[in-house]
Every structure is written in C-alpha cells, then in structure tokens.
Design a protein around this motif. Sequence first.
Motif, PDB file in Angstrom:
ATOM      1  N   ASP A  57       0.802  -1.226   0.000  1.00 32.59           N
ATOM      2  CA  ASP A  57       0.000   0.000   0.000  1.00 32.59           C
ATOM      3  C   ASP A  57       0.831   1.269   0.000  1.00 32.59           C
ATOM      4  N   GLU A  58       2.114   1.168   0.315  1.00 27.58           N
ATOM      5  CA  GLU A  58       2.941   2.372   0.448  1.00 27.58           C
ATOM      6  C   GLU A  58       2.955   3.197  -0.841  1.00 27.58           C
ATOM      7  N   ILE A  59       3.063   2.553  -1.984  1.00 31.16           N
ATOM      8  CA  ILE A  59       3.115   3.273  -3.261  1.00 31.16           C
ATOM      9  C   ILE A  59       1.845   4.092  -3.476  1.00 31.16           C
ATOM     10  N   ILE A  60       0.695   3.475  -3.191  1.00 28.14           N
ATOM     11  CA  ILE A  60      -0.578   4.178  -3.373  1.00 28.14           C
ATOM     12  C   ILE A  60      -0.683   5.340  -2.393  1.00 28.14           C
ATOM     13  N   PHE A  61      -0.290   5.114  -1.139  1.00 25.87           N
ATOM     14  CA  PHE A  61      -0.335   6.178  -0.142  1.00 25.87           C
ATOM     15  C   PHE A  61       0.502   7.376  -0.569  1.00 25.87           C
ATOM     16  N   LYS A  62       1.673   7.111  -1.108  1.00 24.30           N
ATOM     17  CA  LYS A  62       2.540   8.217  -1.527  1.00 24.30           C
ATOM     18  C   LYS A  62       1.885   9.029  -2.637  1.00 24.30           C
ATOM     19  N   GLN A  63       1.236   8.345  -3.572  1.00 29.90           N
ATOM     20  CA  GLN A  63       0.554   9.048  -4.656  1.00 29.90           C
ATOM     21  C   GLN A  63      -0.633   9.847  -4.131  1.00 29.90           C
ATOM     22  N   LEU A  64      -1.386   9.262  -3.205  1.00 32.08           N
ATOM     23  CA  LEU A  64      -2.584   9.896  -2.683  1.00 32.08           C
ATOM     24  C   LEU A  64      -2.276  11.058  -1.747  1.00 32.08           C
ATOM     25  N   LEU A  65      -1.231  10.897  -0.947  1.00 31.65           N
ATOM     26  CA  LEU A  65      -1.034  11.790   0.181  1.00 31.65           C
ATOM     27  C   LEU A  65       0.264  12.580   0.143  1.00 31.65           C
ATOM     28  N   LYS A  66       1.382  11.888   0.156  1.00 33.47           N
ATOM     29  CA  LYS A  66       2.657  12.588   0.291  1.00 33.47           C
ATOM     30  C   LYS A  66       2.950  13.459  -0.920  1.00 33.47           C
ATOM     31  N   ASP A  67       2.783  12.908  -2.113  1.00 30.81           N
ATOM     32  CA  ASP A  67       3.115  13.667  -3.320  1.00 30.81           C
ATOM     33  C   ASP A  67       2.193  14.869  -3.522  1.00 30.81           C
ATOM     34  N   ARG A  68       1.009  14.815  -2.931  1.00 35.28           N
ATOM     35  CA  ARG A  68       0.020  15.866  -3.181  1.00 35.28           C
ATOM     36  C   ARG A  68      -0.055  16.897  -2.059  1.00 35.28           C
ATOM     37  N   TYR A  69       0.165  16.473  -0.818  1.00 29.98           N
ATOM     38  CA  TYR A  69      -0.107  17.376   0.308  1.00 29.98           C
ATOM     39  C   TYR A  69       1.112  17.707   1.166  1.00 29.98           C
ATOM     40  N   ASP A  70       2.264  17.131   0.864  1.00 29.76           N
ATOM     41  CA  ASP A  70       3.408  17.261   1.772  1.00 29.76           C
ATOM     42  C   ASP A  70       4.053  18.641   1.740  1.00 29.76           C
ATOM     43  N   ASN A  71       3.645  19.491   0.818  1.00 26.04           N
ATOM     44  CA  ASN A  71       4.246  20.823   0.725  1.00 26.04           C
ATOM     45  C   ASN A  71       3.443  21.902   1.455  1.00 26.04           C
ATOM     46  N   PHE A  72       2.491  21.467   2.268  1.00 23.93           N
ATOM     47  CA  PHE A  72       1.604  22.444   2.910  1.00 23.93           C
ATOM     48  C   PHE A  72       1.684  22.394   4.434  1.00 23.93           C
ATOM     49  N   GLY A  73       2.880  22.082   4.956  1.00 21.47           N
ATOM     50  CA  GLY A  73       3.081  22.126   6.396  1.00 21.47           C
ATOM     51  C   GLY A  73       2.622  20.903   7.147  1.00 21.47           C
ATOM     52  N   VAL A  74       2.193  19.874   6.423  1.00 18.36           N
ATOM     53  CA  VAL A  74       1.809  18.607   7.046  1.00 18.36           C
ATOM     54  C   VAL A  74       2.683  17.519   6.449  1.00 18.36           C
ATOM     55  N   HIS A  75       3.404  16.810   7.296  1.00 18.74           N
ATOM     56  CA  HIS A  75       4.350  15.796   6.832  1.00 18.74           C
ATOM     57  C   HIS A  75       3.765  14.410   7.075  1.00 18.74           C
ATOM     58  N   ILE A  76       3.482  13.719   5.986  1.00 15.73           N
ATOM     59  CA  ILE A  76       2.876  12.389   6.065  1.00 15.73           C
ATOM     60  C   ILE A  76       3.955  11.357   5.781  1.00 15.73           C
ATOM     61  N   GLY A 249     -14.326  14.634   5.521  1.00 14.99           N
ATOM     62  CA  GLY A 249     -13.134  13.857   5.201  1.00 14.99           C
ATOM     63  C   GLY A 249     -12.311  14.414   4.063  1.00 14.99           C
ATOM     64  N   SER A 250     -12.508  15.677   3.715  1.00 15.39           N
ATOM     65  CA  SER A 250     -11.730  16.312   2.657  1.00 15.39           C
ATOM     66  C   SER A 250     -10.427  16.849   3.229  1.00 15.39           C
ATOM     67  N   ILE A 251      -9.310  16.426   2.685  1.00 15.74           N
ATOM     68  CA  ILE A 251      -8.011  16.916   3.157  1.00 15.74           C
ATOM     69  C   ILE A 251      -7.836  18.381   2.795  1.00 15.74           C
ATOM     70  N   GLU A 252      -8.318  18.782   1.623  1.00 12.18           N
ATOM     71  CA  GLU A 252      -8.226  20.193   1.231  1.00 12.18           C
ATOM     72  C   GLU A 252      -8.978  21.087   2.215  1.00 12.18           C
ATOM     73  N   VAL A 253     -10.169  20.669   2.602  1.00 15.15           N
ATOM     74  CA  VAL A 253     -10.951  21.441   3.570  1.00 15.15           C
ATOM     75  C   VAL A 253     -10.228  21.496   4.913  1.00 15.15           C
ATOM     76  N   ALA A 254      -9.669  20.354   5.336  1.00 12.82           N
ATOM     77  CA  ALA A 254      -8.946  20.310   6.615  1.00 12.82           C
ATOM     78  C   ALA A 254      -7.738  21.241   6.594  1.00 12.82           C
ATOM     79  N   LEU A 255      -6.997  21.254   5.494  1.00 10.49           N
ATOM     80  CA  LEU A 255      -5.846  22.150   5.375  1.00 10.49           C
ATOM     81  C   LEU A 255      -6.275  23.609   5.453  1.00 10.49           C
ATOM     82  N   TYR A 256      -7.378  23.921   4.822  1.00 15.84           N
ATOM     83  CA  TYR A 256      -7.873  25.301   4.838  1.00 15.84           C
ATOM     84  C   TYR A 256      -8.343  25.700   6.233  1.00 15.84           C
ATOM     85  N   ARG A 257      -9.121  24.826   6.859  1.00  8.85           N
ATOM     86  CA  ARG A 257      -9.666  25.142   8.182  1.00  8.85           C
ATOM     87  C   ARG A 257      -8.577  25.251   9.242  1.00  8.85           C
ATOM     88  N   SER A 258      -7.500  24.509   9.066  1.00  9.43           N
ATOM     89  CA  SER A 258      -6.420  24.544  10.057  1.00  9.43           C
ATOM     90  C   SER A 258      -5.428  25.671   9.784  1.00  9.43           C
TER      91      SER A 258
END
Length: 291
Positions: A57-76, A249-258
């Motif tokens: 599952d690591e490859i899928i997680f990286k595509q879903l999460l790290k590659d997309r959201y890791d530049n916004f102050g949250v380290h996955i 459960g939207s990560i974009e919404v969570a990033l904005y709200r936080s």
Amino acid sequence: MKGVILTAGKATRLRPSTLAIGKVNLPIYDKPMIFYAVSVMIECGITDIYIVCNDRDEIIFKQLLKDRYDNFGVHINFIIENRTLGSAFALNATKEFCQDDDILLMFGDNIFIEPSLSQNIKNAYKELKGASVFGLKVKDPERYGVVDRDENGKILSIEEKPKVAKSNLVIIGLMLLKRGVFDYIKRLTPSLRGEYETTDLINLYLNEGKAKVVELPSSCQWFDTGTHDSMLEASEAVRAFQNERGLLGSIEVALYRSGKIDKEDFINLIQIYTKDYQEKLIKTIEMKKDN
C-alpha cells in the motif's frame, strides 16, 4: 503531538476487494477511507502523521497523500509493518519517530461522522494524564470492548465482548497517549490470539489509575468498517451528511480550516476535481464547521 494511523491489517473479511487494493484505500462514498482519518488529524493541528502500512500500500499512499499534500506544512510518513501481530505491535513500529511525543492514535478503518470531533479531541488533549480513550454509547455493547467508569471519566474496568455488559459505553478506534507509551508496550505479552492488543495496553494505564474515557456526543456516528455491509452503511451515512452539511473527510478542507493553506492554495488544489465537486468543496469551506 504526533498522529499515528494504523492500516496494516490483512482485511480478509473484505476479500475479494482487498485482493486488489488495501482496505483503507477503498472508497467510503466519494473518497478513499484513509482521507477521513488524515483530515481529522490535520484539523487537530497535527503536522507529523505516521501511517503504519504494508509495503503493497505504500506506493498508493505516496501518490494519494505525500506527493500531493506534503508541501503544505503537514508531513505524512509511512512505516512499513508486514506482520499483523496486533494494534499495539503496529503502534510500536513508530517508536523511533514518536517516542518523545504524545500521540493521537486512530484506526484507519474507523469512520466518524461528527463535525465537532477535532474540537472534542483537542479538549481531551488538554487534560491528558496517561491514556484517554474515546467512547460511544451503543445498542449492542456486547460486541465491543465495554467501559465501566466513574463520574469523572476515570476507567474502572474494560471488558472485551462481555456476555453481560456493565454499561453501553464502548471503546472506539481513537485514543490519546501520553509520552512514554512505548515503555508500556514493552510490558505487554501476547493475548490468547497471539497479538499485542491496545485493550491490554489501556489496562496497564488502568492499573496505575491513568486511564480515562472521553464520551463523544450522541450525535456522533461511528462505523468500524470491517465488512462490505458496514462499508456500504458508512458510505450511505456520509452521503446523507454531505447532502445536508457539506463535505466530510476532505483533506483540502482540513488544510484550509487549520490555516495551512489560504483560499488561493485551496482553489489550486481542487482543480483536479470536476466542476461540480469543486463547487461542493467551496461551499463547504464557506459553511460554519459545526453547522
């Protein structure tokens, strides 16, 4: 505080679906299951999240999460654990990275529908002494770990799937653990089914008077998505909620709200979605969170 999400189980009850993809990457209504836990942690202000997963599952997680959201102050981050020896054993895999921190632990296959969940977690964290587990009252407590407590929330006993339940308050896949939890894990021995259990971990805190249960509001809906039927039920509940109260459960919404991203970043992030889904996301951030 750091966040740990456990996802490495085999999910045999969800086969043949999980022969193709890991359980928490299956969809709950309109998004991968893992998004729900990650978004809760972001809204709690957690910036370092560790997902315990298997190597498939690591490859899928990286595509879903790290590659997309890791530049916004949250380290996955991803911790590979291919052995399924229980939830406490999986938590121990994060020791190298989390041993000096308090931890918010979530089971990746638990879905919560409650707008105030992150605030409930933050409130409980202010009073954390050892282990604070979250609980809900259910109609069939005999199926779960049942908690008996005093009027201050101090746990008196935890009984796993009792024939006669002392209360209708049960433990769910969400808990806060004070720094030092790995010293407690060292003291665990395998259960009868050969696993290192979080219930046994909490009992160690209980024996020292350091275990508390925090009851979530009755408005909270909780789904332990261990079967195809429970996944369908969770999806239907998410759809009903979103039709009335905005996306969950939207990560974009969570990033904005936080406060991790501004409106411009938000708009740029959601460009990969269809126009109608973008409109739902924008409408969600314009709503009051606890509406």
